[in-house]
Design an enzyme around this catalytic site. Structure first.
Site, PDB file in Angstrom:
ATOM      1  N   GLU A 138     -10.770  -5.294   5.190  1.00  0.00           N
ATOM      2  CA  GLU A 138     -10.881  -4.417   4.030  1.00  0.00           C
ATOM      3  C   GLU A 138     -12.114  -4.836   3.246  1.00  0.00           C
ATOM      4  O   GLU A 138     -12.098  -5.819   2.517  1.00  0.00           O
ATOM      5  CB  GLU A 138      -9.617  -4.519   3.168  1.00  0.00           C
TER       6      GLU A 138
ATOM      7  N   ASP B  20      -6.298   1.820  -4.299  1.00  0.00           N
ATOM      8  CA  ASP B  20      -7.505   1.612  -5.090  1.00  0.00           C
ATOM      9  C   ASP B  20      -8.106   2.979  -5.421  1.00  0.00           C
ATOM     10  O   ASP B  20      -7.541   4.019  -5.109  1.00  0.00           O
ATOM     11  CB  ASP B  20      -8.521   0.771  -4.314  1.00  0.00           C
TER      12      ASP B  20
ATOM     13  N   LEU C 228     -16.887  -1.567 -10.135  1.00  0.00           N
ATOM     14  CA  LEU C 228     -18.210  -0.973 -10.189  1.00  0.00           C
ATOM     15  C   LEU C 228     -18.442   0.060  -9.098  1.00  0.00           C
ATOM     16  O   LEU C 228     -19.418   0.794  -9.148  1.00  0.00           O
ATOM     17  CB  LEU C 228     -19.268  -2.079 -10.069  1.00  0.00           C
ATOM     18  N   TYR C 229     -17.550   0.097  -8.098  1.00  0.00           N
ATOM     19  CA  TYR C 229     -17.842   0.922  -6.930  1.00  0.00           C
ATOM     20  C   TYR C 229     -16.785   1.986  -6.662  1.00  0.00           C
ATOM     21  O   TYR C 229     -16.737   2.557  -5.586  1.00  0.00           O
ATOM     22  CB  TYR C 229     -17.987   0.031  -5.693  1.00  0.00           C
TER      23      TYR C 229
ATOM     24  N   ARG D 286      -6.387   2.220 -12.075  1.00  0.00           N
ATOM     25  CA  ARG D 286      -5.842   2.580 -10.770  1.00  0.00           C
ATOM     26  C   ARG D 286      -4.459   3.219 -10.871  1.00  0.00           C
ATOM     27  O   ARG D 286      -4.013   3.909  -9.952  1.00  0.00           O
ATOM     28  CB  ARG D 286      -5.777   1.342  -9.872  1.00  0.00           C
TER      29      ARG D 286
ATOM     30  N   ASP E 263      -1.924  -6.937 -11.087  1.00  0.00           N
ATOM     31  CA  ASP E 263      -2.641  -6.117 -10.117  1.00  0.00           C
ATOM     32  C   ASP E 263      -1.698  -5.556  -9.059  1.00  0.00           C
ATOM     33  O   ASP E 263      -2.015  -5.504  -7.876  1.00  0.00           O
ATOM     34  CB  ASP E 263      -3.765  -6.929  -9.465  1.00  0.00           C
TER      35      ASP E 263
ATOM     36  N   LEU F 230      -6.829  -7.693   5.966  1.00  0.00           N
ATOM     37  CA  LEU F 230      -7.500  -8.838   5.357  1.00  0.00           C
ATOM     38  C   LEU F 230      -8.084  -8.394   4.020  1.00  0.00           C
ATOM     39  O   LEU F 230      -9.208  -7.901   3.939  1.00  0.00           O
ATOM     40  CB  LEU F 230      -8.588  -9.383   6.283  1.00  0.00           C
ATOM     41  N   ASP F 231      -7.291  -8.551   2.962  1.00  0.00           N
ATOM     42  CA  ASP F 231      -7.672  -8.040   1.653  1.00  0.00           C
ATOM     43  C   ASP F 231      -8.783  -8.881   1.039  1.00  0.00           C
ATOM     44  O   ASP F 231      -8.691 -10.107   0.968  1.00  0.00           O
ATOM     45  CB  ASP F 231      -6.447  -8.048   0.721  1.00  0.00           C
TER      46      ASP F 231
END
Length: 490
Positions: free
Chosen positions: A234, A292, A342-343, A398, A51, A193-194
């Site tokens: 975040e 993202d 999903l978003y 991404r 990632d 703050l991920d």
């Protein structure tokens, strides 16, 4: 305190093809005086995990291929420096989790990680499982067999290579404390703050943005403040959630803004945009594009809560992005690629607007005139188009907007009219004193005006979406200066 100037979001290696020192050279050379700060995307070991660094094996170590903590310190001496505190998870390849695999519950690191049993000690019903909110389809648990012969269900909110941290446990607290301390010692002054909204899980809830999560954010923010660092939450969620979160941390992201700008440009209707700008948090960072995808959920309905856009408008928004990008975004979004968020829609913002230089500058002007400190993602800075080659190689959605650049590509990009125009907009945003004053917005369906005023100085951006007439108007006590956005492309 964060400077009220445009910031750059970038990976050290992907923007330069090299590392942190090369990024410093770029910021102090071709991009001198352009940015007030840098959000340096994960530079931890390794930068090229599953990632792109958001699955750290060692969150407290700089990947030696791109630099050292001393290089981080040097960058932070000249710029506001933001780093990601990956609150929710750690890599399955970390030495801590490898020790768990070897020793099971006897591992010294067992309590660092969250299992289904930790949250549901008496077992979990089918109804409770369905209630859990996860940003990707499928179960949020991964069954893993350790060398002790036992199989445990570990909580994996995102992927099975990202094992969730038990942030309530002593080892979980110590782990994040260590990273925060390392940041504070190396000139990092802003903490992102991920995935913080997923950090707290409680039985009988959806395990996302609970009351306890707000309390946790309060505590984490206070801890960072004590170390002279600001915090940015975040969180992709319903717009009302962002308004509430903004009250609990130093700053939040205005993730509703990017889809609302697209909607306005696609439909020539600014009603939803104006409605949002009247109530949006003032203590925010604004973005159009990030590492993202383009967030959609932030402007839409959630459950029974109406959104800034309704379901039909959201569908039209997504389909228009696909059409404008010649269906390239469709190949990178949802089930078509391995990170099926999903978003989000995976696409460069430039291609989402059909690679229209003018519409792209309009979008940036709205962003820069909206309340908050603007951030510009590195591929957006250079108006990069979708990287279909990288997408084909990785099959990670991404990656369509995570290109690898180098000095030659940057030099060519800086000569493009749209990039020159964007740099002029950044200069206006960074230097006009009115942006330190009061904001107001007005609109009437197909047009809107975003205005800032401080003392006798004011600056406003007026856009008619139907006619595409766009003006920046600067006011002083003695004169008025008009700049057409088209002139910035000349």
């Amino acid at each position: 305190m964060m400077k009220n100037k445009v910031q750059l979001i970038t990976y050290a290696d992907r923007i330069t093809g090299q590392g942190i020192n090369a990024l410093s050279d770029l910021l102090n050379g071709p991009l001198k005086n352009v940015f007030g700060g840098v959000h340096l995307l994960p530079f931890y070991n390794p930068i090229d995990g599953s990632d792109a660094g958001f699955d750290p094996i060692d969150h407290s170590a700089v990947d030696e291929r791109i630099g050292t903590w001393q290089d981080i310190q040097a960058l932070g001496e000249h710029y506001d420096l933001m780093a990601d505190l990956i609150v929710n998870h750690v890599s399955a390849q970390s030495f801590q989790f490898k020790d768990v695999l070897k020793n099971g519950k006897k591992s010294d690191y067992w309590d660092l990680f969250l299992t289904k049993e930790d949250v549901f000690p008496g077992g979990m019903s089918e109804q409770e499982q369905k209630a859990i909110y996860r940003p990707r389809p499928g179960s949020c648990f991964t069954a893993i067999t350790c060398e002790d012969g036992e199989t445990y269900e570990f909580w994996t909110t995102f992927t099975d290579n990202q094992i969730d941290i038990n942030v309530k446990s002593t080892p979980g607290i110590e782990y994040l404390d260590n990273v925060l301390t390392k940041f504070s010692q190396n000139n990092v002054n802003i903490i992102r703050l991920d995935a913080a909204g997923y950090a707290i899980k409680e039985a009988g809830t959806n395990c996302f943005m609970l009351d306890q999560t707000f309390d946790y954010l309060d505590k984490l923010s206070a801890q960072a403040n004590d170390l002279c660092m600001e915090t940015i939450a975040e969180i992709h969620s319903h717009y009302q959630t962002q308004v509430e979160v903004a009250k609990r941390v130093n700053m939040v992201y205005d993730f509703a803004l990017p889809p609302l700008i697209l909607h306005s440009l696609f439909t020539n209707n600014s009603d939803a945009l104006v409605q949002w700008l009247k109530i949006s948090p003032r203590n925010c960072l604004t973005v159009l594009d990030t590492h993202d995808g383009i967030g959609i959920i932030d402007a839409g309905p959630m459950g029974e809560k109406p959104g800034l856009l309704n379901a039909a408008q959201i569908d039209n928004l997504v389909e228009t992005i696909h059409a404008n990008s010649n269906n390239q975004s469709r190949q990178a979004t949802g089930a078509a690629a391995s990170n099926v968020d999903l978003y989000q829609v995976n696409c460069t913002y430039y291609n989402a607007l059909g690679a229209s230089d003018f519409d792209y500058l309009v979008a940036r002007a709205i962003q820069f005139f909206a309340p908050g400190v603007p951030q510009v993602y590195y591929s957006g800075l250079f108006a990069c188009e979708n990287d279909m080659t990288l997408l084909a190689e990785s099959n990670v959605g991404r990656d369509i907007n995570r290109p690898y650049l180098d000095a030659d590509i940057i030099c060519e990009s800086l000569a493009k009219p749209v990039v020159k125009g964007l740099l002029k907009l950044i200069t206006i945003r960074n230097t006009h004193n009115a942006f330190n004053g009061e904001f107001s917005v007005t609109g009437n369906t197909n047009s809107c005006c975003l205005k800032w005023r401080k003392d006798d100085n004011a600056i406003e951006f007026k856009i008619n979406f139907e006619t595409r007439e766009a003006l920046i108007i600067e006011h002083t006590s003695s004169e008025q200066v008009l700049t057409s956005l088209n002139d910035l492309l000349a």
